[in-house]
Scaffold this motif. Structure first.
Motif, short mmCIF file in Angstrom:
data_model
loop_
_atom_site.label_atom_id
_atom_site.label_comp_id
_atom_site.label_asym_id
_atom_site.label_seq_id
_atom_site.Cartn_x
_atom_site.Cartn_y
_atom_site.Cartn_z
N VAL A 168 -29.06 -18.53 -119.45
CA VAL A 168 -30.04 -18.96 -119.65
C VAL A 168 -30.96 -20.45 -121.14
N ILE A 169 -29.27 -19.86 -121.81
CA ILE A 169 -29.79 -20.61 -123.03
C ILE A 169 -28.78 -21.77 -122.30
N HIS A 170 -27.44 -21.72 -121.71
CA HIS A 170 -26.21 -22.41 -121.57
C HIS A 170 -27.24 -23.53 -120.81
N GLU A 171 -27.70 -22.91 -119.50
CA GLU A 171 -28.22 -24.61 -118.68
C GLU A 171 -29.63 -24.82 -119.37
N SER A 172 -30.51 -24.18 -120.42
CA SER A 172 -31.52 -24.54 -120.96
C SER A 172 -31.04 -25.50 -122.03
N GLN A 173 -30.43 -25.49 -122.24
CA GLN A 173 -29.63 -25.77 -124.46
C GLN A 173 -30.75 -25.64 -124.68
N THR A 174 -31.44 -24.41 -125.10
CA THR A 174 -32.15 -24.21 -125.94
C THR A 174 -31.94 -23.18 -126.39
N ILE A 175 -32.72 -22.11 -127.08
CA ILE A 175 -32.71 -21.04 -127.24
C ILE A 175 -34.12 -20.58 -126.73
N ARG B 187 -21.06 -10.92 -114.12
CA ARG B 187 -20.45 -10.31 -112.53
C ARG B 187 -20.82 -8.68 -112.63
N ASP B 188 -21.71 -8.22 -113.72
CA ASP B 188 -21.47 -6.83 -113.45
C ASP B 188 -23.38 -7.13 -112.25
N LEU B 189 -24.13 -8.01 -113.09
CA LEU B 189 -25.29 -8.30 -112.32
C LEU B 189 -25.13 -8.49 -110.18
N ASN B 190 -24.40 -9.78 -110.51
CA ASN B 190 -23.77 -9.68 -109.49
C ASN B 190 -23.54 -8.86 -108.39
N ARG B 191 -22.52 -7.75 -109.45
CA ARG B 191 -22.80 -7.28 -108.13
C ARG B 191 -23.73 -6.00 -107.67
N ALA B 192 -24.23 -5.99 -108.24
CA ALA B 192 -25.60 -5.05 -108.93
C ALA B 192 -26.68 -5.12 -107.06
N MET B 193 -26.81 -6.99 -107.38
CA MET B 193 -27.63 -6.68 -106.71
C MET B 193 -27.56 -8.07 -105.49
N ASP B 194 -25.73 -8.46 -105.57
CA ASP B 194 -25.49 -8.77 -104.51
C ASP B 194 -26.19 -9.91 -104.84
N TRP B 195 -26.22 -11.17 -105.45
CA TRP B 195 -26.16 -12.20 -105.86
C TRP B 195 -24.96 -13.32 -106.59
N LYS B 196 -25.52 -14.50 -105.83
CA LYS B 196 -24.45 -15.25 -106.70
C LYS B 196 -24.86 -16.29 -108.19
N LEU B 197 -25.22 -15.44 -109.44
CA LEU B 197 -25.10 -16.51 -110.47
C LEU B 197 -23.51 -17.49 -110.55
N PRO B 198 -23.44 -17.83 -111.16
CA PRO B 198 -22.92 -18.42 -111.43
C PRO B 198 -22.44 -17.66 -112.65
N ASP B 199 -20.89 -17.70 -113.11
CA ASP B 199 -20.13 -17.31 -114.82
C ASP B 199 -19.45 -17.91 -115.28
N ASP B 200 -19.30 -19.36 -114.61
CA ASP B 200 -17.70 -19.98 -115.44
C ASP B 200 -18.58 -20.53 -117.07
N GLU B 201 -19.54 -20.63 -117.52
CA GLU B 201 -20.02 -21.69 -118.07
C GLU B 201 -20.75 -20.17 -119.13
N ALA B 202 -21.09 -18.70 -118.84
CA ALA B 202 -21.37 -17.77 -119.74
C ALA B 202 -20.64 -16.47 -119.21
N VAL B 203 -20.68 -15.82 -120.20
CA VAL B 203 -20.71 -14.58 -119.42
C VAL B 203 -21.61 -13.30 -119.21
N THR B 204 -22.60 -14.01 -120.25
CA THR B 204 -24.31 -12.51 -119.98
C THR B 204 -25.17 -13.34 -119.56
N ILE B 205 -25.94 -12.94 -118.74
CA ILE B 205 -27.38 -13.20 -118.28
C ILE B 205 -28.10 -14.23 -118.84
N ALA B 206 -28.28 -13.85 -120.50
CA ALA B 206 -29.04 -14.36 -121.00
C ALA B 206 -28.05 -15.31 -121.96
N GLY B 207 -26.93 -15.74 -121.61
CA GLY B 207 -26.04 -16.11 -122.30
C GLY B 207 -26.32 -17.99 -120.96
#
Length: 432
Positions: free
Chosen positions: A384-391, A362-382
């Motif tokens: 990537v891990i959620h979508e890639s299903q890996t570390i 949410r903070d990154l979206n505000r800062a960069m005026d992006w529209k990254l989804p935050d339904d499944e993860a709170v952080t940007i690292a989370g």
């Protein structure tokens, strides 16, 4: 030419012109009443304008409104076309010339004077015109009501056959407000910061404490077992007014130390070693991570507190939530002399950014005026891990949701930093 001046033809011309005026009235009314602002009509109604009450009532029966206007418009247009055909038949006889001439003339007259011109005028000032036409249109709808209801009934049956629900709407009131604000932002009527604040108010009811808390990995804490002078130095150098104090391990929080209390004790004793830190500790307040932000805000207000510890369902410490964190969701970042502007986000001229992995989406979206989804993860690292299903490993890159994520650094199983930019690469999600 003299044939047009015969009395019966002059009467036909007069009636056709009058019908064109009616057609223009219906067309402009349709545009005005569908384009008028509900918000401004509501405000005018509150101010005592009875015409606005009529407009609001018509907007609430939109199907009947459109049905009545279209019925009236079609009636006058068809009648005008029939009478024009009769006029040209009187002048040119009953051949095909009369039919072609009548069609050409009526098409031009209806298109220009009964459609484009009145609708162009209406769209330029819909609110003003809606107030003018509301009462006559309301009367016409009452007169045509039986026919309109029959037409509406037939239309609903046909739509139902094709599985279309006319009562369904995917847009909520909040969606409409967001759409309007975004439009005004693009047109320059609303500043980005104002847009973010409006979004914050609309979205705060959807958030939980987990979404806005400071995660324990970024939490400043002090060990009660530390020598008193070291503990005091640690507290004063932290830049925070309140810090959790733990004993033995970081999950065993025994209280909260407030800088104000510590300074008062220092002044009173005059010696850091003489300060009894245990006596200064304030009681810890624990809240579940699933608590809604609105509920937590009310709890802060009722308890007159600004600081709470967040725990999961097993009682393990997850982070800290402060009143400032909640307010920042509405008004944006509240920075003081100890805060770094956009800490953890480095922007580049090409529109990309190097981002710390624990930065909230949410903070990154505000800062960069992006529209990254935050339904499944709170952080940007989370995310990537959620979508890639890996570390992911260092150097790996992924394309999700129209953005490219490149892993820059990783420590053990944690993504420390990554580069993010918009991309047109194909989405790598299986359902993307």
């Amino acid at each position: 030419m003299s044939a047009f001046l015969e009395p019966q033809n002059l009467i036909l011309i007069g009636i056709v012109l009058m019908l064109l005026v009616f057609s223009s009235f219906f067309s402009s009314s349709e545009t005005a009443l569908t384009a008028a602002s509900r918000v401004r009509m509501h405000a005018a109604e509150k101010a005592g304008d009875k015409r606005a009450t009529v407009v609001s009532r018509l907007m609430n029966i939109r199907e009947r409104l459109l049905g009545g206007i279209l019925l009236g418009n079609n009636l006058v247009n068809i009648l005008a076309s029939v009478l024009t055909t009769k006029l040209f038949t009187n002048v040119f006889g009953g051949g095909g010339i009369a039919l072609v001439a009548a069609t050409a003339v009526m098409t031009a007259l209806i298109l220009i004077f009964a459609e484009v011109l009145p609708k162009t005028y209406a769209i330029s000032q819909p609110d003003k015109l809606a107030l003018i036409v509301a009462r006559p249109i309301s009367l016409i709808i009452k007169v045509l009501s039986p026919i309109v209801l029959l037409v509406q009934w037939i239309v609903n049956i046909v739509l139902r056959i094709f599985g279309i629900d006319t009562n369904a709407s995917a847009w909520t009131a909040a969606d409409e407000i967001k759409g309007a604000v975004d439009l005004h932002l693009q047109e320059g009527g609303v500043a980005k910061r104002a847009r973010d604040q409006i979004y914050g108010v609309l979205e705060i009811g959807e958030l939980t404490v987990e979404d806005v808390m400071i995660h324990r990995s970024n939490l400043s804490m002090v060990d009660l077992a530390m020598p008193t002078d070291e503990l005091i130095k640690s507290v004063l150098s932290s830049g925070h007014s309140r810090l959790p104090v733990y004993s033995n391990n970081s999950d065993n929080v025994v209280g909260i130390i407030h800088v104000k209390d510590l300074l008062a004790a220092l002044v009173k004793s005059g010696d850091a070693a003489a300060v009894d830190v245990k006596k200064l500790l304030r009681e810890s307040w624990f809240v579940p991570e699933t608590t809604s932000v609105v509920k937590q805000l009310r709890a802060f207000q009722s308890k007159r507190e600004h600081f709470a510890l967040v725990v999961d369902e097993y009682g393990a410490l997850m982070g800290v939530i402060t009143l400032e964190d909640i307010l920042e969701e509405i008004v944006g970042d509240i920075q003081d002399e100890y805060d770094e502007e956009l800490a953890g986000v480095t922007r580049y001229k090409d529109g990309s950014a190097v981002v710390r992995g624990d930065i909230a989406i949410r903070d990154l979206n505000r800062a960069m005026d992006w529209k990254l989804p935050d339904d499944e993860a709170v952080t940007i690292a989370g995310l990537v891990i959620h979508e890639s299903q890996t570390i992911p490993t260092m150097g790996q890159a992924f394309a999700y949701h129209g953005y490219r994520f490149e892993i820059l650094t990783r420590e053990r199983n944690q993504i420390q930093s990554l580069k993010v930019r918009k991309t047109f690469e194909p989405d790598q999600r299986k359902d993307g």
